[in-house]
Structures are given as C-alpha cells and as structure tokens.
Write a protein that holds these residues in place. Structure first.
Motif, short mmCIF file in Angstrom:
data_model
loop_
_atom_site.label_atom_id
_atom_site.label_comp_id
_atom_site.label_asym_id
_atom_site.label_seq_id
_atom_site.Cartn_x
_atom_site.Cartn_y
_atom_site.Cartn_z
N THR A 94 64.58 27.28 26.62
CA THR A 94 65.35 27.38 27.86
C THR A 94 66.20 26.13 28.08
N ALA A 95 65.83 25.03 27.44
CA ALA A 95 66.62 23.79 27.51
C ALA A 95 66.24 22.90 26.34
N VAL A 96 67.22 22.24 25.78
CA VAL A 96 66.99 21.26 24.72
C VAL A 96 67.42 19.90 25.27
N HIS A 97 66.47 18.96 25.28
CA HIS A 97 66.74 17.62 25.83
C HIS A 97 66.95 16.57 24.74
N LYS B 140 64.17 15.44 18.29
CA LYS B 140 62.80 15.93 18.43
C LYS B 140 62.72 17.42 18.06
N LEU B 141 63.74 18.19 18.44
CA LEU B 141 63.77 19.60 18.09
C LEU B 141 63.84 19.78 16.58
N ASP B 142 64.69 18.99 15.92
CA ASP B 142 64.80 19.08 14.46
C ASP B 142 63.47 18.73 13.78
N ALA B 143 62.77 17.72 14.30
CA ALA B 143 61.47 17.34 13.73
C ALA B 143 60.45 18.46 13.94
N TYR B 144 60.49 19.09 15.12
CA TYR B 144 59.60 20.23 15.41
C TYR B 144 59.88 21.37 14.44
N ALA C 240 53.24 20.08 15.19
CA ALA C 240 54.66 20.33 15.46
C ALA C 240 54.95 20.19 16.95
N LEU C 241 54.05 20.72 17.78
CA LEU C 241 54.23 20.60 19.23
C LEU C 241 54.20 19.15 19.68
N ALA C 242 53.33 18.36 19.08
CA ALA C 242 53.24 16.94 19.44
C ALA C 242 54.55 16.22 19.13
N VAL C 243 55.19 16.58 18.02
CA VAL C 243 56.47 15.97 17.65
C VAL C 243 57.57 16.40 18.62
N LEU C 244 57.53 17.65 19.06
CA LEU C 244 58.54 18.14 20.01
C LEU C 244 58.40 17.44 21.35
N GLY C 245 57.18 17.29 21.82
CA GLY C 245 56.94 16.59 23.09
C GLY C 245 57.81 17.14 24.21
N ASP C 246 58.54 16.24 24.86
CA ASP C 246 59.42 16.64 25.97
C ASP C 246 60.85 16.89 25.50
#
Length: 97
Positions: free
Chosen positions: A11-14, A18-22, A78-84
């Motif tokens: 719904t939003a990419v901040h 981090k998204l690429d790492a996830y 993977a979730l930990a890498v994405l974080g916020d």
C-alpha cells in the motif's frame, strides 16, 4: 485439499533499498516453502479503491502450506530486512473447486 493463494499488496513503499533487500530474500523463501509465483509487479489497472503499488500472487498446495511459509525462518528474515520500508496487506485465501 484445495490450493491456496497468497496475495501480497503493497500500500506504500517508504524505502526502495529495503524493499529490494526484502524481494531478494522473500522470493527464495517462498519458493523453498512450495510457493509458485503466478503474478508480481505493479497492477496494469486499478479500480475503485485499488492500489497501484506492487502486488504479488503466489500459489501454494494448501492454506496450511501458505501459512507455514509466512512463519518460516527464511521468510521472517525477509520481513526483518523490510522493516518499516513498506506497508502491506497480505491475504491467504483458499481456492474454489
């Protein structure tokens, strides 16, 4: 046993990094848990309240397999890498016969 579909909608990419790492970790984690990517990317069209952010559709052999994939250590990493770095909605639904 009915197949299941994991629908992951951003719904939003901040934070794109981090998204690429996830993405680099999540894809292999989902595939190793039996997931088959059917679609991923930004929607070609979005209607009503649909988001135009990245959406992923992954098929699993069962709801239980999809839920286990979410809770797996590899996916949790993977979730930990994405974080916020992003906000998402994830749904797991059972296929119809």
């Amino acid at each position: 046993m009915a197949k299941a579909y994991w629908i992951n909608t951003f719904t939003a990419v901040h934070d794109r990094a981090k998204l690429d790492a996830y993405i680099a970790l999540a894809g292999p984690a989902m595939r190793s848990a039996g997931g088959r990517f059917l679609a991923r990317g930004n929607p070609a069209h979005a209607f009503e309240s649909g988001t135009t952010e990245r959406t992923t559709l992954i098929e699993y052999d069962s709801v239980e397999a999809a839920v286990a994939a979410y809770h797996s250590p590899d996916y949790q990493a993977a979730l930990a890498v994405l974080g916020d770095g992003a906000e998402r909605e994830i749904r797991i639904i059972e296929a119809v016969d």
